[in-house]
Design an enzyme around this catalytic site. Structure first.
Site, short mmCIF file in Angstrom:
data_model
loop_
_atom_site.label_atom_id
_atom_site.label_comp_id
_atom_site.label_asym_id
_atom_site.label_seq_id
_atom_site.Cartn_x
_atom_site.Cartn_y
_atom_site.Cartn_z
CG ASN A 6 -1.78 1.18 1.36
OD1 ASN A 6 -1.33 2.30 1.20
ND2 ASN A 6 -3.05 0.97 1.65
CG ASP A 8 -3.08 4.70 0.82
OD1 ASP A 8 -3.15 4.55 -0.41
OD2 ASP A 8 -3.94 4.24 1.61
CG HIS A 9 0.93 6.29 4.81
ND1 HIS A 9 0.11 7.31 5.24
CD2 HIS A 9 0.30 5.15 5.14
CE1 HIS A 9 -0.95 6.80 5.84
NE2 HIS A 9 -0.87 5.48 5.79
CG HIS A 42 -8.21 4.16 1.06
ND1 HIS A 42 -8.40 3.92 2.39
CD2 HIS A 42 -9.41 4.59 0.58
CE1 HIS A 42 -9.68 4.18 2.70
NE2 HIS A 42 -10.29 4.60 1.62
NE ARG A 44 -9.37 8.49 4.30
CZ ARG A 44 -9.64 7.60 5.27
NH1 ARG A 44 -8.90 6.53 5.41
NH2 ARG A 44 -10.63 7.81 6.10
NE ARG A 48 -7.56 11.44 5.48
CZ ARG A 48 -8.05 10.88 6.59
NH1 ARG A 48 -7.29 10.07 7.32
NH2 ARG A 48 -9.28 11.11 6.97
CD GLU A 69 -6.95 -0.24 1.21
OE1 GLU A 69 -7.10 0.81 1.88
OE2 GLU A 69 -6.10 -1.08 1.49
CB THR A 99 -5.64 4.48 9.34
OG1 THR A 99 -5.58 3.42 8.39
CG2 THR A 99 -5.61 3.89 10.74
CB THR A 100 -9.53 1.57 7.31
OG1 THR A 100 -9.09 2.16 6.10
CG2 THR A 100 -10.88 0.94 7.12
CD GLU A 150 -7.20 -6.14 3.23
OE1 GLU A 150 -7.37 -5.76 2.05
OE2 GLU A 150 -6.53 -5.50 4.06
CG HIS A 190 -5.61 -1.73 9.14
ND1 HIS A 190 -5.17 -1.09 10.26
CD2 HIS A 190 -6.12 -0.78 8.34
CE1 HIS A 190 -5.41 0.20 10.15
NE2 HIS A 190 -5.99 0.41 8.98
N GLY A 191 -2.16 -2.73 9.86
CA GLY A 191 -1.31 -2.68 11.04
C GLY A 191 -0.22 -3.74 11.07
CG HIS A 213 1.90 3.65 8.80
ND1 HIS A 213 2.42 3.45 10.04
CD2 HIS A 213 1.94 4.98 8.58
CE1 HIS A 213 2.76 4.62 10.56
NE2 HIS A 213 2.47 5.56 9.70
N1 PXP Z 1 -5.98 -3.03 4.22
C1 PXP Z 1 -6.92 -2.05 4.27
C2 PXP Z 1 -8.31 -2.39 3.90
C3 PXP Z 1 -6.58 -0.74 4.66
O1 PXP Z 1 -7.52 0.20 4.71
C4 PXP Z 1 -5.23 -0.46 4.95
C5 PXP Z 1 -4.83 0.94 5.30
O2 PXP Z 1 -5.03 1.78 4.20
C6 PXP Z 1 -4.29 -1.50 4.86
C7 PXP Z 1 -4.70 -2.78 4.51
C8 PXP Z 1 -2.84 -1.28 5.15
O3 PXP Z 1 -2.71 -0.97 6.50
P1 PXP Z 1 -1.30 -0.46 7.04
O4 PXP Z 1 -1.03 0.84 6.32
O5 PXP Z 1 -1.55 -0.29 8.49
O6 PXP Z 1 -0.29 -1.51 6.71
#
Ligand code: PXP
Length: 245
Positions: A6, A8-9, A42, A44, A48, A69, A99-100, A150, A190-191, A213
């Site tokens: 991912n 995004d960051h 993602h 959004r 952002r 996403e 975040t989600t 997921e 996630h996380g 992240h």
């Molecule tokens: N999966 C989904 C559905 C998410 O919304 C996110 C965060 O955008 C991630 C995975 C990735 O999470 P992380 O950035 O904490 O690794």
């Protein structure tokens, strides 16, 4: 087990200066060279981090699957149909969240999610639902016609004690076991980070992990020595060159 990155960051950093770098596409291409199996972003509603143009450029240029996403919003649905990512992961979205925060409650409106799956699938876009680790949500995702789920690993990742982490891990493991009996593709995300991924990577039947992240943060740590050294070289070389008067 595939690793989807991912990015995004990367866009979060770029948006801090509203400039052109770091460029999520360049980082996505580097991630692919390093072995990423897919690229996730993602879009959004508040834009952002990832912008519409990022998604277009990713779709045109990456070699691995693009996973978008998104929230259930008419505007983003229209955009996804135009872009045609390989699949979309539907997530709940709140403006104020960092975040989600949780999985989608598919049970809350099965008919809406059925229409969503039909619409996407008729446009050749696969659908994944981001759900909390419960068999009820797996059943709801199946009833809606999702191709994939997921499972949200955020509570496992955020657990403050070993006991809490064990409990959250069991929920994920049990939900994966249950989903496997239903023949639906399973991802986790996630996380996840460099400490907690090993444990979930051992779960049989998971085909993909989605990580963002922690990986982007780690790339700053492992990259900073080289980045500083290159800047020092530029300064040193240029300050040594004899200036003409
Ligand atoms: N999966 C989904 C559905 C998410 O919304 C996110 C965060 O955008 C991630 C995975 C990735 O999470 P992380 O950035 O904490 O690794």
């Amino acid at each position: 087990m595939k690793l989807n990155i991912n990015i995004d960051h990367v866009a979060t950093l770029r948006q801090a200066r509203l400039g052109t770098f770091p460029d999520p596409l360049r980082l996505a291409l580097l991630a692919e060279i390093a072995g990423a199996d897919g690229i996730v972003c993602h879009l959004r509603e508040d834009r952002r981090h990832i912008q519409d143009q990022d998604v277009r450029r990713l779709k045109q240029n990456i070699q691995t699957p693009l996973i978008l996403e998104m929230a259930h919003s008419d505007e983003i649905i229209d955009f996804a149909i135009k872009i045609k990512p390989n699949y979309v992961t539907l997530v709940p979205e709140k403006r104020q969240e960092l975040t989600t925060e949780s999985g989608l409650d598919v049970n809350a409106d099965i008919e809406k999610y059925k229409r969503f799956c039909k619409l996407m699938q008729s446009n050749w876009i696969k659908v994944s639902f981001f759900i909390d680790p419960t068999s009820e949500q797996v059943d709801a995702a199946l009833s809606s016609g999702a191709d994939m789920i997921e499972i949200h690993t955020g509570d496992y990742a955020d657990a403050k004690t070993k006991q809490e982490q064990d409990e959250e891990f069991l929920k994920i493991e049990d939900t994966v076991k249950y989903a496997r009996t239903k023949n639906i593709e399973i991802a986790l995300g996630h996380g996840l980070n460099y400490d907690n991924t090993a444990r979930v990577a051992k779960i049989d039947g998971v085909s993909e992990l989605s990580i963002g992240h922690s990986l982007i943060c780690h790339s700053l740590e492992v990259g900073i020595k080289e980045a500083v050294s290159q800047m020092k070289s530029i300064i040193e070389i240029n300050s040594k060159i004899v200036k003409k008067d």
